[in-house]
Design an enzyme around this catalytic site. Structure first.
Site, PDB file in Angstrom:
ATOM      1  N   ARG B  52       0.834  -1.210   0.000  1.00 58.40           N
ATOM      2  CA  ARG B  52       0.000   0.000   0.000  1.00 58.40           C
ATOM      3  C   ARG B  52       0.866   1.255   0.000  1.00 58.40           C
ATOM      4  NH1 ARG B  52      -3.460  -2.699   4.596  1.00 58.40           N
ATOM      5  NH2 ARG B  52      -1.631  -1.905   5.668  1.00 58.40           N
ATOM      6  N   GLY B  80      -5.165  -3.436   0.586  1.00 59.39           N
ATOM      7  CA  GLY B  80      -4.204  -4.525   0.393  1.00 59.39           C
ATOM      8  C   GLY B  80      -4.898  -5.878   0.373  1.00 59.39           C
ATOM      9  N   LYS B 155     -10.651   5.480   3.927  1.00 59.27           N
ATOM     10  CA  LYS B 155      -9.330   4.959   4.276  1.00 59.27           C
ATOM     11  C   LYS B 155      -8.977   5.550   5.620  1.00 59.27           C
ATOM     12  CE  LYS B 155      -5.702   2.570   3.243  1.00 59.27           C
ATOM     13  NZ  LYS B 155      -5.675   1.268   2.570  1.00 59.27           N
ATOM     14  N   SER B 225     -11.112   0.747   4.938  1.00 63.82           N
ATOM     15  CA  SER B 225      -9.836   0.030   4.923  1.00 63.82           C
ATOM     16  C   SER B 225      -8.853   0.815   5.767  1.00 63.82           C
ATOM     17  CB  SER B 225      -9.288  -0.075   3.497  1.00 63.82           C
ATOM     18  OG  SER B 225     -10.104  -0.879   2.696  1.00 63.82           O
ATOM     19  N   SER B 226      -8.079   0.127   6.559  1.00 70.22           N
ATOM     20  CA  SER B 226      -7.084   0.840   7.349  1.00 70.22           C
ATOM     21  C   SER B 226      -5.704   0.586   6.775  1.00 70.22           C
ATOM     22  CB  SER B 226      -7.152   0.395   8.806  1.00 70.22           C
ATOM     23  OG  SER B 226      -7.079  -0.998   8.893  1.00 70.22           O
ATOM     24  N   GLU B 294     -15.562 -10.449   5.393  1.00 69.75           N
ATOM     25  CA  GLU B 294     -15.051 -10.730   6.740  1.00 69.75           C
ATOM     26  C   GLU B 294     -15.528 -12.111   7.169  1.00 69.75           C
ATOM     27  OE1 GLU B 294     -16.676  -8.212   9.782  1.00 69.75           O
ATOM     28  OE2 GLU B 294     -18.713  -8.900   9.471  1.00 69.75           O
ATOM     29  N   GLY B 341     -11.112  -6.226   3.026  1.00 67.49           N
ATOM     30  CA  GLY B 341     -11.365  -7.035   4.212  1.00 67.49           C
ATOM     31  C   GLY B 341     -11.691  -6.215   5.432  1.00 67.49           C
ATOM     32  N   GLY B 347     -22.242  -3.709   7.173  1.00 71.90           N
ATOM     33  CA  GLY B 347     -23.117  -4.839   6.916  1.00 71.90           C
ATOM     34  C   GLY B 347     -23.172  -5.747   8.127  1.00 71.90           C
ATOM     35  N   PRO B 348     -24.024  -6.783   8.049  1.00 71.32           N
ATOM     36  CA  PRO B 348     -24.217  -7.692   9.182  1.00 71.32           C
ATOM     37  C   PRO B 348     -23.001  -8.585   9.396  1.00 71.32           C
ATOM     38  CG  PRO B 348     -25.436  -8.453   7.274  1.00 71.32           C
ATOM     39  CD  PRO B 348     -24.866  -7.111   6.904  1.00 71.32           C
ATOM     40  N   GLY B 351     -21.280 -10.683   6.690  1.00 75.90           N
ATOM     41  CA  GLY B 351     -21.692 -10.211   5.372  1.00 75.90           C
ATOM     42  C   GLY B 351     -21.111  -8.845   5.104  1.00 75.90           C
TER      43      GLY B 351
END
Lengths: 361, 361, 361, 361
Positions: B52, B80, B155, B225-226, B294, B341, B347-348, B351
Site C-alpha cells: 500500500r 491490500g 481509508k 480500509s485501514s 469478513e 477485508g 453490513g451484518p 456479510g
C-alpha cells in the site's frame, strides 16, 4: 442389489468422529458397509498438515471398535485445507444391500494399492500402479463403461526428507528433493493414471518428462490429494451402474478456470436440481460437491493477472481452494464442499473437474 | 454539468502506474479531474503490508508530475490483499466537465480529514470526525438525500507500536495496544461514522464500548480500509445525483453472509445487467464491483462451522477476501474486483455491502 | 588517502530515511561520498517483499535531493526479512577523503552491472557477469590480493511471471518457471561469480547443471540477496587495503552450520574485540555483523532433524534468518545485524560466511 | 530412594513414538515409572496446531499398550513449534527406584487437575487451581522448600469458538472471545498460579485485571504451554530433593531478554558444565535445556526495534521461539532444545526462565 449411501457429517475437529459414531448408534450407518470416508480437514493441506494424520488415526480407532481388522480395508481420503469459509466435514460412502429398486444409480468401488517405492513417485511407475487400481475399483463397482465413471478420488503419498534419504540410501534417485513439489508430482502422476484407466490418454503417449510439465494432458474426472500419512494409494471410483439402485445419482462437469461455475450449474440441472434454488435449507437434494482447485500456471484468469504464484506467505494451493470454494459456495449456497487443491493433470490449467451427487426427487 | 468517469486499469506491481500514465497520454484521463484512485494491491492487507505504501508513493510521484501540488488533494485509497484469484488494479475516479446530458448519474465527492490523534482511534472521536467528512463529501458531490448514496469508502489509520508510544508519551491511552486489532477498531469507528452521516444510526445511540462489540449496529453502504500510510482519513462518497450526467450508474445490495450473492445479482438487474451474461468479455458494461468481506464472528456460515478465526497461519481477513472474491467472481465472471477485508459495522456479521457501477446501454 | 566510514542507522519503517537525513544534516555523512547503502527491511524476504522496493524508492528520492543524478550510482542493497528479533536498519557505506593516517584499513568498492537477460539467470552467463563486476569493484577499492577481500555483497534479480513470459516471448527458456526458486538460482550463480573472481573456484570447473546442485562448490566471502526491484546486479566489495586509512577494520569467518558461532567469535578476537564483553552498550566498537543464513538441505543440524524445509506455512529462508540471527545476537548482544537469507554456494550447506567490521581501539 | 531419569529421544514426526518404544524394548525405560513426557512437536504452536493432538493420541496409545489404564496418569505436555532449527523430540521423565546413592538430586512430581470451566480461564479461578496443583506436585516430589524448585511446566487449555459458545450457553462470559488471545491468558494465569505456589507473589496481590496486563508480576521458574487437546491442567514440578538420588541435577536462570544467554551460561557453570565445551558431541553431560520465549511488548530488544508484533504473516510466538532457540543453540551447540512460546508472567517482558538438567561427572 447394492445401494450407495453418502452421509455428510460435520466435524468439530480433525479427531471429532462423534457425528459418525452417532449415526452408527442411530442405525443410519452400518459400519460393515463403509467403503470409504472422505474428510475435509482443517490443516494447511501442504507437507506439514498433521490434521490429516490425526483424522486418519481417529477414524481408524473408531472403525476398529466397530468392525475390527476390517477397518484396514476402508479408504480414508483426507484432503487438508478448509480455506475461506469451507466447513470441515466427513463424507461417509457406504454400500448397503437393498431390497430391489431400479438402476442405474450411484455405484462405489474402492481399492488400496501396495506401497509405492519413493523413486517411482511422480514417474510412470506411479501412473501404471494407479491405472491398474482404477480398473480394479471400476470392476468392484460394477461399472463396465469408462463414460459411466464421474469421479475418481486418489489419495497418494508424498516425499519427506526421510523418504528421500531412504531411497538415496538404496542408490535410487527420487524425481525431486523438494518435499512440497513432491506433492504435485504425486498428484500429477496419479491423475494421469486415472486418465489412462478411463481411456482419455494412451499410456504410450506419456513419459516421465511430461508429468507436471505438459499441461495439455489431463483427465476430466480425476481428483488426487497427497498426504504424509500413507505410502501407497487409496482409490475410490464413483459412477453410475445398472447393477446398483437407490435414490442417488452423480454427474460431473469441468471448470475451465477458477471461476467457471457454469458447467457445475449444468451438471446440477442434468441431475434435476436448479442451482439458484439451493442454499436456503429448503432443498436438501444436493448431497455432495467434489471439485479441484489450483492456481493457473499462466498467471492469468480470463486475461487478468492473479498473484497466487508470487505469494511467498501463503501456498498457492491454499489461495486456490479458498477462491474456488467461494465460487462454488456462491453457486450452491452451502460451504461444506469437498474442494481439494493441487489439480495437476486434473482438468485444464487453472480449472478442474467438479462432480455433484444428488438425491433424486 | 459534471460527468463521472471510472477507469479500471491493471497493475503489474504496487508501483506500476504505467497503465494510468498511458491513459493520460492517450487523453482518456485528464489528470486535473482525478478525485480519487482506489487500488487493490497485492500485500497481505494487514499491519505490515508495504504494498500500500509503495503504491501511494508511486501514485503521488506520478500525479505530481502531472498536476504538481494538487496531487495532494487526490484521495488514494489502497486496499491490500488480492487473495485467491483477485487481480491487482486501479480504479481511477475522475470528474470531467460534460457538454450537457441528463441526470441523475454517478456522482463523486472526496474529502481529506486532518490527522486523528491516536487515542481517538476506535472511539467516538473517530466516529464524529468521519461523519463530518462524509457530510462534506456528499455536499461536494451534489448529493442531498442520504438514500442516493450507494457507497462510502473510507481509508483510515491504524496504530503501530511507535504511534501507541507517542500517545502514551503524552499521557494518553489508546483503545488497544494490539496493532492488528487497531485496524479493526479504526474500520469499525469509521463505519459507524458513515452510518451516522447517512442517518442509519443516531450518534446518541453510540458509545466507545459499542465499537466492534455491538454487531447489531451497521451501515449498509460503508467500506473502510485501514492502512499504515496515513494518519487521518480519506473519504470518498459515491452516489446518484441529478446534478451529474453521463453513462454511469451505481446501485448496491447487502450480502447477508459471505456467500450471499443474490443481492448483488439483484443490484445488477436493477442497473440493467444480467449477471449470467457477464464474464465472457462480450459485455463490458460492468465497470466495477466494490464489496466487503469478513469472517463471521459466530464461527458459522448458514449453520456450518468455518475455521477462519481458528487459523493462526493466515489472518481471517485474508481467508475472507479470497472466499468472498470467489463468490463474486463466480457471479460476474471477472476477477478484477475491489473486495476489501475487515467489515466491522459494515453490513451484518459475516456479510457486507456490495456496490456495482454499470455503464448504461 | 580515502577513509571508509560505516554508519549504522535505525529505520522505523522501510520508507524511514529520517535517520540518514539527520546524519547528513549534522554533517556526519557527506552524501556525495556514499557508495552504498545496505538495508535490512522488514518484509518477508521472498518474492512478494515490497518493503525492499519501498526502501529503494525512498532512498533514491532522498539521495536525489542531495546529489541529483549521481544518486543512481549508489548501490542500494536491500535484504528483506527481520525475522526473530532482528532490527530494521541501514548501513551507510561512505568513502571520505581523509587527512592521512596509516593503512591498511577497510576499503570499499562498488559497481552496477547492466541488466541480465532473464534466460541467463541461474546460469553461467550470470556467473561471468558477476565475476567481472567483482574484479572491477576490487580495482575500484584498491584491493589487489583476493585474500584481502572479506565480504562481497551482491544484489541480484529474480524472475517474476512477467519476466519469464518476456523471455519466452523472445523464444528463450529461463532456468526455472518457479519464481521463489529463481531467487535461489540467482543467488547461487552470483555466489559462484564471486568465487570465480576471488580465485576460489576456476570458471572451467563450473557448469549450468552445478548451480544450486553441487553444494561442494562455495565461496567463503559471498553474500547474495535477490530482489524484485532490479534487473541487473549491484556489487559491493569490502576488504582491507593499504591505500585506505581510518579506524575501521574487517575480518570474516565461515559458520559451518546455523549455530556455529565460534568462527565469528574468533574473527572478532582477531580484530581485537572479545565477544563476551559486547552487548551492554559499554563497548561500541562493533560496527557491523554481516552474515548469511539458510536451512541445510541435509535436513540436519549436527545430526538432529530440523523442520524448516517441511514447513509449508513459513519459507525456510525466514526460519533460517530468525535462527541464525538469534545465534549471532546471543554472541554479540545486539540485534541490528545484517543476516540475509538464501546462502546457495555461500559457505557450506546450512552454514555461511560472516564478516565483522570493527572500530580499532 | 527414587532416581530421576530423563531420556531425550528424537521424533521423526508427531506420531513417531518408535524411539520411545525402542528404549522400552531395550530396557532403558521402565514404562511403569514414566511420570511425564514433554514433546517438542512441529506444528505452529498456536490455536490450530494439530501436531500436539496427534502426538498425545500416539503417546497414549503407546503407553496404553505397556501400562494399560495407568497411561492416563502420565502427564503429556506437548509444546508446538520447532521454528528455526529446533529439533522435534521427546523428553521422557521417569521415576526409577534406585539402590541407594546420595541426595540431593533431580526430583519430579506430576499432577493432573480436573477440567477448568471455560469462564475461569485467564482469571483468578485458574490461578488458584494451578497453585494448588503445584503444591501437590511438590509434595509428591518430596520437595519441601520453594527455592529447591527450578522449573514448573504447566500444560493448560485454550478457548475455541465451541468452548466459548458452551460457556455462553450456560450464561457465563469468558475472559475473551479471541481464540489466539485465550492461549496467552491461560498461560498467564497458570504462570501466576506457579508464582503463588512458590511464594513469589501473594494471591492477595492478584486480580483478574492484572492477568496479562501487569507485566511486573512474574515467576522466574514458570513455563506454561496451552493446547487444544486438554480441558484441565497437567503440572510437572522439577527441582532438587534430598529424598532423591542419581546423577542428574537441575538449575535455572532468568533471561532478561531474548538474547540474554549469560544467566544460562552461569547456571551451566554452577552445575559443572562449561558452555563453550559443549556442542561437538564430546560432552554429553547436558541432558536438557527448557526455556521460554516471547516477543517483548515494548517492541524493543536492548533499545532496538523488533518487528515481531507487527508481522501479520507469522505469529510473534513463532518468531520468538526461532530467535531464542537460536541464541541458546549458539550457546550450547545443540538444537534439540525445549523452547516454548508465550511467556506471559514467565520471567520479565521479552525474557523468560531457562532451566538446565545436567548429568554430574
Amino acid at each position: 442389489m447394492p445401494i450407495a449411501r453418502v452421509h455428510r457429517i460435520a466435524a468439530a475437529a480433525p479427531d471429532d468422529v462423534s457425528g459418525i459414531e452417532a449415526a452408527i448408534a442411530a442405525g443410519a450407518i452400518a459400519p460393515a458397509g463403509v467403503l470409504a470416508i472422505f474428510g475435509k480437514t482443517e490443516g494447511n493441506g501442504c507437507v506439514n498438515d498433521f490434521s490429516r494424520g490425526l483424522a486418519v488415526q481417529s477414524l481408524e480407532l473408531m472403525l476398529r471398535r466397530h468392525v475390527g481388522a476390517a477397518a484396514g480395508k476402508v479408504c480414508l481420503v483426507m484432503s487438508g485445507g478448509t480455506e475461506g469459509g469451507m466447513s470441515p466435514h466427513w463424507l461417509v460412502l457406504e454400500r448397503a444391500e437393498g431390497g430391489g429398486g431400479q438402476g442405474p444409480a450411484l455405484a462405489i468401488g474402492s481399492v488400496h494399492t501396495s506401497d509405492l517405492p519413493s523413486e517411482h513417485l511422480g514417474r510412470l511407475g506411479q501412473v501404471a500402479q494407479v491405472a491398474q487400481a482404477v480398473r480394479e475399483a471400476m470392476a468392484q463397482a460394477g461399472i463396465t463403461r469408462a463414460e459411466d465413471v464421474h469421479f475418481v478420488q486418489v489419495k497418494c503419498p508424498l516425499l519427506t526428507l526421510a523418504r528421500i534419504a531412504e531411497a538415496h540410501g538404496r542408490g535410487a534417485q527420487t524425481a525431486t528433493t523438494d518435499t512440497l513439489k513432491s506433492m504435485g508430482l504425486s498428484r500429477g502422476a496419479s491423475a494421469l493414471g486415472i486418465a489412462v484407466a478411463l481411456g482419455e490418454i494412451p499410456m504410450a503417449q506419456l513419459s516421465d518428462a511430461a508429468i507436471c510439465a505438459d499441461l495439455s494432458l489431463w483427465s476430466d474426472r480425476a481428483s488426487c490429494s497427497s498426504g504424509i500419512e500413507l505410502m501407497g494409494h487409496e482409490v475410490v471410483v464413483l459412477g453410475m451402474s445398472d447393477a446398483w439402485s437407490g435414490p442417488l445419482t452423480i454427474d460431473h462437469g469441468v471448470m475451465r478456470d477458477a471461476i467457471d461455475v457454469a458447467p457445475v450449474r449444468a451438471a446440477l440441472a442434468r441431475a434435476g436440481v436448479a442451482a439458484d434454488a439451493l442454499g436456503e435449507g429448503a432443498d436438501d437434494r444436493l448431497v455432495a460437491v467434489l471439485a479441484k482447485a489450483e492456481a493457473s500456471r499462466s498467471g492469468l484468469i480470463r486475461g487478468c493477472r492473479h498473484t497466487m504464484l508470487d505469494d511467498s506467505d501463503i501456498s498457492s494451493t491454499r489461495h486456490a481452494r479458498a477462491f474456488v470454494a467461494g465460487a462454488l459456495a456462491g453457486l450452491v449456497g452451502r460451504t461444506d464442499l469437498y474442494v481439494s487443491g493441487g489439480a495437476e493433470h486434473q482438468g485444464p490449467d487453472g480449472g478442474g473437474p467438479a462432480a455433484v451427487i444428488v438425491r433424486r426427487g
